[in-house]
Design a protein around this motif. Structure first.
Motif, PDB file in Angstrom:
ATOM      1  N   ASP A 296     -24.395  -1.782  99.683  1.00  0.00           N
ATOM      2  CA  ASP A 296     -24.398  -2.188  98.651  1.00  0.00           C
ATOM      3  C   ASP A 296     -24.828  -3.791  97.432  1.00  0.00           C
ATOM      4  N   LEU A 297     -24.697  -4.223  98.884  1.00  0.00           N
ATOM      5  CA  LEU A 297     -25.814  -5.629  98.433  1.00  0.00           C
ATOM      6  C   LEU A 297     -26.960  -6.064  98.720  1.00  0.00           C
ATOM      7  N   THR A 298     -27.705  -6.648  97.949  1.00  0.00           N
ATOM      8  CA  THR A 298     -28.531  -6.020  97.509  1.00  0.00           C
ATOM      9  C   THR A 298     -29.159  -7.775  99.215  1.00  0.00           C
ATOM     10  N   PRO A 299     -30.721  -7.575  99.757  1.00  0.00           N
ATOM     11  CA  PRO A 299     -30.668  -8.729 100.210  1.00  0.00           C
ATOM     12  C   PRO A 299     -30.673 -10.194  99.822  1.00  0.00           C
ATOM     13  N   ASP A 300     -30.601 -10.771  98.108  1.00  0.00           N
ATOM     14  CA  ASP A 300     -30.308 -11.742  97.574  1.00  0.00           C
ATOM     15  C   ASP A 300     -28.740 -12.037  97.704  1.00  0.00           C
ATOM     16  N   GLU A 301     -28.021 -10.867  97.503  1.00  0.00           N
ATOM     17  CA  GLU A 301     -27.270 -11.116  97.618  1.00  0.00           C
ATOM     18  C   GLU A 301     -26.124 -11.483  99.109  1.00  0.00           C
ATOM     19  N   ILE A 302     -27.007 -10.574  99.903  1.00  0.00           N
ATOM     20  CA  ILE A 302     -26.060 -10.826 101.507  1.00  0.00           C
ATOM     21  C   ILE A 302     -26.599 -12.411 101.591  1.00  0.00           C
ATOM     22  N   ALA A 303     -27.808 -13.211 100.830  1.00  0.00           N
ATOM     23  CA  ALA A 303     -28.180 -14.800 101.562  1.00  0.00           C
ATOM     24  C   ALA A 303     -27.573 -14.967 100.943  1.00  0.00           C
ATOM     25  N   THR A 304     -27.236 -14.803  99.308  1.00  0.00           N
ATOM     26  CA  THR A 304     -25.726 -16.038  99.274  1.00  0.00           C
ATOM     27  C   THR A 304     -24.735 -16.176  99.760  1.00  0.00           C
ATOM     28  N   VAL A 305     -24.073 -14.645  99.905  1.00  0.00           N
ATOM     29  CA  VAL A 305     -23.054 -15.034 100.854  1.00  0.00           C
ATOM     30  C   VAL A 305     -23.215 -15.654 102.122  1.00  0.00           C
ATOM     31  N   LYS A 306     -24.087 -15.014 102.635  1.00  0.00           N
ATOM     32  CA  LYS A 306     -23.821 -16.003 103.954  1.00  0.00           C
ATOM     33  C   LYS A 306     -24.339 -17.495 103.969  1.00  0.00           C
ATOM     34  N   SER A 307     -24.872 -17.826 103.123  1.00  0.00           N
ATOM     35  CA  SER A 307     -24.918 -19.665 102.590  1.00  0.00           C
ATOM     36  C   SER A 307     -23.521 -19.869 102.146  1.00  0.00           C
ATOM     37  N   TRP A 308     -22.899 -19.003 100.920  1.00  0.00           N
ATOM     38  CA  TRP A 308     -21.398 -19.660 100.707  1.00  0.00           C
ATOM     39  C   TRP A 308     -21.186 -19.885 102.054  1.00  0.00           C
ATOM     40  N   LEU A 309     -20.582 -19.484 102.629  1.00  0.00           N
ATOM     41  CA  LEU A 309     -20.011 -19.153 104.133  1.00  0.00           C
ATOM     42  C   LEU A 309     -20.243 -20.121 105.027  1.00  0.00           C
ATOM     43  N   VAL A 310     -21.465 -20.538 105.666  1.00  0.00           N
ATOM     44  CA  VAL A 310     -21.516 -21.914 106.191  1.00  0.00           C
ATOM     45  C   VAL A 310     -21.695 -22.981 105.543  1.00  0.00           C
ATOM     46  N   THR A 311     -21.762 -22.745 104.140  1.00  0.00           N
ATOM     47  CA  THR A 311     -21.565 -23.876 103.128  1.00  0.00           C
ATOM     48  C   THR A 311     -19.714 -24.801 103.522  1.00  0.00           C
ATOM     49  N   THR A 312     -19.598 -23.385 103.210  1.00  0.00           N
ATOM     50  CA  THR A 312     -18.307 -23.478 103.282  1.00  0.00           C
ATOM     51  C   THR A 312     -16.882 -24.097 104.190  1.00  0.00           C
ATOM     52  N   ALA A 313     -17.735 -23.841 105.449  1.00  0.00           N
ATOM     53  CA  ALA A 313     -17.204 -24.350 106.871  1.00  0.00           C
ATOM     54  C   ALA A 313     -17.694 -25.477 107.366  1.00  0.00           C
ATOM     55  N   GLN A 314     -19.062 -25.942 106.868  1.00  0.00           N
ATOM     56  CA  GLN A 314     -19.610 -27.268 106.707  1.00  0.00           C
ATOM     57  C   GLN A 314     -18.655 -28.099 105.925  1.00  0.00           C
ATOM     58  N   ARG A 315     -18.056 -27.589 104.596  1.00  0.00           N
ATOM     59  CA  ARG A 315     -17.163 -28.420 104.002  1.00  0.00           C
ATOM     60  C   ARG A 315     -15.710 -28.563 103.953  1.00  0.00           C
ATOM     61  N   LEU A 316     -15.344 -27.755 104.905  1.00  0.00           N
ATOM     62  CA  LEU A 316     -13.881 -27.281 105.541  1.00  0.00           C
ATOM     63  C   LEU A 316     -14.251 -28.278 106.841  1.00  0.00           C
ATOM     64  N   GLU A 317     -15.114 -28.226 107.884  1.00  0.00           N
ATOM     65  CA  GLU A 317     -14.904 -28.971 108.855  1.00  0.00           C
ATOM     66  C   GLU A 317     -14.977 -30.639 108.683  1.00  0.00           C
ATOM     67  N   ARG A 318     -16.008 -31.236 108.157  1.00  0.00           N
ATOM     68  CA  ARG A 318     -16.040 -32.322 107.188  1.00  0.00           C
ATOM     69  C   ARG A 318     -14.937 -32.488 106.811  1.00  0.00           C
ATOM     70  N   ALA A 319     -14.006 -31.878 105.867  1.00  0.00           N
ATOM     71  CA  ALA A 319     -12.475 -32.201 105.592  1.00  0.00           C
ATOM     72  C   ALA A 319     -11.556 -32.478 106.698  1.00  0.00           C
ATOM     73  N   THR A 320     -11.466 -31.521 107.476  1.00  0.00           N
ATOM     74  CA  THR A 320     -10.743 -31.911 108.794  1.00  0.00           C
ATOM     75  C   THR A 320     -11.313 -33.035 109.572  1.00  0.00           C
ATOM     76  N   GLU A 321     -12.624 -33.732 109.154  1.00  0.00           N
ATOM     77  CA  GLU A 321     -12.772 -34.947 110.298  1.00  0.00           C
ATOM     78  C   GLU A 321     -12.790 -35.583 109.704  1.00  0.00           C
ATOM     79  N   SER A 322     -12.290 -35.653 108.941  1.00  0.00           N
ATOM     80  CA  SER A 322     -12.109 -36.956 107.917  1.00  0.00           C
ATOM     81  C   SER A 322     -10.872 -37.344 107.762  1.00  0.00           C
ATOM     82  N   ARG A 323      -9.818 -36.346 106.855  1.00  0.00           N
ATOM     83  CA  ARG A 323      -8.435 -36.585 108.064  1.00  0.00           C
ATOM     84  C   ARG A 323      -8.072 -36.767 109.587  1.00  0.00           C
ATOM     85  N   ALA A 324      -8.339 -36.459 110.105  1.00  0.00           N
ATOM     86  CA  ALA A 324      -8.535 -36.614 111.795  1.00  0.00           C
ATOM     87  C   ALA A 324      -9.118 -38.156 111.464  1.00  0.00           C
ATOM     88  N   ALA A 325      -9.767 -39.085 111.334  1.00  0.00           N
ATOM     89  CA  ALA A 325     -10.322 -40.401 110.729  1.00  0.00           C
ATOM     90  C   ALA A 325      -9.342 -41.068 110.531  1.00  0.00           C
TER      91      ALA A 325
END
Length: 157
Positions: A128-157
């Motif tokens: 029930d998701l359109t291809p654009d909605e799927i692309a948005t969700v995937k993009s958000w998940l990747v961006t979320t992982a990148q943001r969390l990885e950067r936040a974790t790295e900056s706290r560890a430094a």
């Protein structure tokens, strides 16, 4: 206390994003285990075999990075896969301490046999998701992982 059903109260759209991500992952993890059990694979083993199908010769460290887990966890998975003759490990040609893993024919067969139920899970997730909605969700998940990885790295430094 009565725990609300998924989709209700704090387990629904009014819930915290992190909690909802964890909830989705927990349900997905259970669904993966159920789908893979008839093929004699765990989600971690399926993940490792999937990466090795795309990256033959990957090391344990490479797999740990690809699977976002620890080298120790991957070594356990690889040991089991090797014991079951689903992978082979050989020393790297120039870095003898590094072991490179490749799929055996049985490993490839088991991986291919496990693809249909995993694809069915993906179809259920994306229903029930359109291809654009799927692309948005995937993009958000990747961006979320990148943001969390950067936040974790900056706290560890």
């Amino acid at each position: 206390m009565s725990v609300p059903a998924i989709g209700q109260s704090y387990r629904g759209v009014d819930g915290h994003t992190g909690f909802l991500l964890r909830q989705a992952w927990q349900v997905m993890s259970g669904a993966l285990e159920t789908a893979l059990r008839p093929h004699g694979l765990t989600p971690a083993q399926y993940g490792a075999l999937s990466v090795l199908a795309r990256e033959p010769g990957a090391s344990g460290a490479d797999l740990a990075r690809a699977l976002t887990t620890t080298p120790q966890a991957v070594n356990g998975v690889l040991a089991t896969l090797e014991r079951e003759a689903l992978i082979e490990r050989r020393p790297h040609p120039t870095h003898g301490r590094i072991l490179q893993a490749t799929l055996t024919s049985e490993g490839r067969r088991r991986l291919e046999a496990a693809h249909p139920p995993i694809r069915a899970l993906r179809r259920a997730i994306e229903r029930d998701l359109t291809p654009d909605e799927i692309a948005t969700v995937k993009s958000w998940l990747v961006t979320t992982a990148q943001r969390l990885e950067r936040a974790t790295e900056s706290r560890a430094a």
